[in-house]
Write a protein that holds these residues in place. Sequence first.
Motif, PDB file in Angstrom:
ATOM      1  N   LYS A  76      76.183  51.561  49.243  1.00 42.06           N
ATOM      2  CA  LYS A  76      76.444  52.908  49.750  1.00 42.06           C
ATOM      3  C   LYS A  76      75.080  53.589  49.878  1.00 42.06           C
ATOM      4  O   LYS A  76      74.366  53.759  48.887  1.00 42.06           O
ATOM      5  CB  LYS A  76      77.344  53.673  48.786  1.00 42.06           C
ATOM      6  N   ILE A  77      74.710  53.941  51.103  1.00 43.85           N
ATOM      7  CA  ILE A  77      73.382  54.505  51.363  1.00 43.85           C
ATOM      8  C   ILE A  77      73.521  55.903  51.944  1.00 43.85           C
ATOM      9  O   ILE A  77      74.248  56.116  52.916  1.00 43.85           O
ATOM     10  CB  ILE A  77      72.591  53.625  52.359  1.00 43.85           C
ATOM     11  N   TYR A  78      72.813  56.843  51.337  1.00 40.61           N
ATOM     12  CA  TYR A  78      72.688  58.197  51.870  1.00 40.61           C
ATOM     13  C   TYR A  78      71.314  58.297  52.501  1.00 40.61           C
ATOM     14  O   TYR A  78      70.329  57.813  51.939  1.00 40.61           O
ATOM     15  CB  TYR A  78      72.869  59.243  50.763  1.00 40.61           C
ATOM     16  N   TYR A  79      71.246  58.912  53.670  1.00 40.31           N
ATOM     17  CA  TYR A  79      70.010  59.007  54.438  1.00 40.31           C
ATOM     18  C   TYR A  79      69.528  60.455  54.430  1.00 40.31           C
ATOM     19  O   TYR A  79      70.135  61.317  55.064  1.00 40.31           O
ATOM     20  CB  TYR A  79      70.246  58.520  55.868  1.00 40.31           C
ATOM     21  N   ALA A  80      68.466  60.731  53.689  1.00 34.81           N
ATOM     22  CA  ALA A  80      67.942  62.086  53.584  1.00 34.81           C
ATOM     23  C   ALA A  80      67.000  62.348  54.759  1.00 34.81           C
ATOM     24  O   ALA A  80      66.020  61.633  54.957  1.00 34.81           O
ATOM     25  CB  ALA A  80      67.201  62.267  52.258  1.00 34.81           C
ATOM     26  N   THR A  81      67.328  63.381  55.530  1.00 35.17           N
ATOM     27  CA  THR A  81      66.610  63.655  56.767  1.00 35.17           C
ATOM     28  C   THR A  81      66.696  65.131  57.112  1.00 35.17           C
ATOM     29  O   THR A  81      67.697  65.779  56.786  1.00 35.17           O
ATOM     30  CB  THR A  81      67.201  62.823  57.928  1.00 35.17           C
ATOM     31  N   GLY A  84      69.920  65.823  59.293  1.00 33.15           N
ATOM     32  CA  GLY A  84      71.262  65.549  58.792  1.00 33.15           C
ATOM     33  C   GLY A  84      72.274  66.625  59.141  1.00 33.15           C
ATOM     34  O   GLY A  84      71.938  67.810  59.198  1.00 33.15           O
ATOM     35  N   PRO A  85      73.534  66.238  59.355  1.00 32.73           N
ATOM     36  CA  PRO A  85      74.587  67.187  59.719  1.00 32.73           C
ATOM     37  C   PRO A  85      75.194  67.936  58.532  1.00 32.73           C
ATOM     38  O   PRO A  85      75.964  68.870  58.721  1.00 32.73           O
ATOM     39  CB  PRO A  85      75.633  66.299  60.392  1.00 32.73           C
ATOM     40  N   GLN A  86      74.885  67.519  57.300  1.00 30.80           N
ATOM     41  CA  GLN A  86      75.436  68.157  56.109  1.00 30.80           C
ATOM     42  C   GLN A  86      74.339  68.270  55.055  1.00 30.80           C
ATOM     43  O   GLN A  86      73.338  67.566  55.128  1.00 30.80           O
ATOM     44  CB  GLN A  86      76.614  67.346  55.574  1.00 30.80           C
ATOM     45  N   THR A  87      74.532  69.137  54.073  1.00 36.36           N
ATOM     46  CA  THR A  87      73.513  69.288  53.045  1.00 36.36           C
ATOM     47  C   THR A  87      73.680  68.226  51.956  1.00 36.36           C
ATOM     48  O   THR A  87      74.750  67.620  51.821  1.00 36.36           O
ATOM     49  CB  THR A  87      73.547  70.686  52.396  1.00 36.36           C
ATOM     50  N   TYR A  88      72.646  68.067  51.177  1.00 37.53           N
ATOM     51  CA  TYR A  88      72.642  67.060  50.121  1.00 37.53           C
ATOM     52  C   TYR A  88      73.638  67.365  49.004  1.00 37.53           C
ATOM     53  O   TYR A  88      73.984  66.472  48.236  1.00 37.53           O
ATOM     54  CB  TYR A  88      71.224  66.882  49.559  1.00 37.53           C
ATOM     55  N   VAL A  89      74.136  68.594  48.905  1.00 37.06           N
ATOM     56  CA  VAL A  89      75.139  68.910  47.884  1.00 37.06           C
ATOM     57  C   VAL A  89      76.566  68.773  48.406  1.00 37.06           C
ATOM     58  O   VAL A  89      77.514  68.939  47.652  1.00 37.06           O
ATOM     59  CB  VAL A  89      74.927  70.325  47.286  1.00 37.06           C
ATOM     60  N   VAL A  91      77.939  66.004  49.460  1.00 38.68           N
ATOM     61  CA  VAL A  91      78.455  64.646  49.266  1.00 38.68           C
ATOM     62  C   VAL A  91      78.545  64.344  47.777  1.00 38.68           C
ATOM     63  O   VAL A  91      77.907  64.999  46.950  1.00 38.68           O
ATOM     64  CB  VAL A  91      77.565  63.592  49.981  1.00 38.68           C
ATOM     65  N   GLN A  92      79.335  63.314  47.441  1.00 36.75           N
ATOM     66  CA  GLN A  92      79.452  62.860  46.053  1.00 36.75           C
ATOM     67  C   GLN A  92      78.681  61.553  45.921  1.00 36.75           C
ATOM     68  O   GLN A  92      79.031  60.561  46.557  1.00 36.75           O
ATOM     69  CB  GLN A  92      80.927  62.642  45.678  1.00 36.75           C
ATOM     70  N   TYR A  93      77.616  61.551  45.123  1.00 38.41           N
ATOM     71  CA  TYR A  93      76.767  60.372  44.956  1.00 38.41           C
ATOM     72  C   TYR A  93      77.378  59.438  43.916  1.00 38.41           C
ATOM     73  O   TYR A  93      77.554  59.809  42.756  1.00 38.41           O
ATOM     74  CB  TYR A  93      75.356  60.786  44.523  1.00 38.41           C
ATOM     75  N   GLU A  94      77.671  58.227  44.327  1.00 34.25           N
ATOM     76  CA  GLU A  94      78.209  57.223  43.431  1.00 34.25           C
ATOM     77  C   GLU A  94      77.112  56.789  42.466  1.00 34.25           C
ATOM     78  O   GLU A  94      75.931  56.854  42.772  1.00 34.25           O
ATOM     79  CB  GLU A  94      78.714  56.017  44.228  1.00 34.25           C
TER      80      GLU A  94
END
Length: 166
Positions: A76-81, A84-89, A91-94
């Motif tokens: 499961k990869i989150y792409y910080a950019t 991005g269309p949504q903020t880093y808060v 999503v739920q980080y596994e």
Amino acid sequence: MAHLNIVLHEPEIPANTGNIGRTCVATGTRLHLIKPLGFDISDKAVKRAGLDYWPKLDVTVYESYEDFLEKNPGAKIYYATTKGPQTYVDVQYEEDCFIMFGKESAGIPEDILYDNQETAVRIPMINDIRSLNLSNSVAIVLYEALRQNNFDHMQLAGHLRTHEWR
């Protein structure tokens, strides 16, 4: 136990990577570096920024993005950019997820971002700022992921040398 992973896609500045390495050691986070790197991994600047922590770092180097994907199937990869269309808060980080950051001069390639829109996240900023420093960005997003995982395996209280907390 949470085992988060920070991925740097083609990092260019050794001091940033050294600082990120130190943050990874302090949080029990694994660091993944995707080539080409803008420096030699044994570069003194990387080690200087990471101070004496660099030998304690759990780091893996990959030849390419494709090599990274092949060696981490199903990750499961989150792409910080900044794109991005949504903020880093949002999503739920596994507890075993990967959080990828792009190189300082260009970020993560847009083809990768387009193919992974649902996990592309951004740190909110005002409009006329291009981006934050890479090591600062990693710290912001990583600590949110750690918070969401209840700072698993981390020391939550500090200690005074000459007094006891009340």
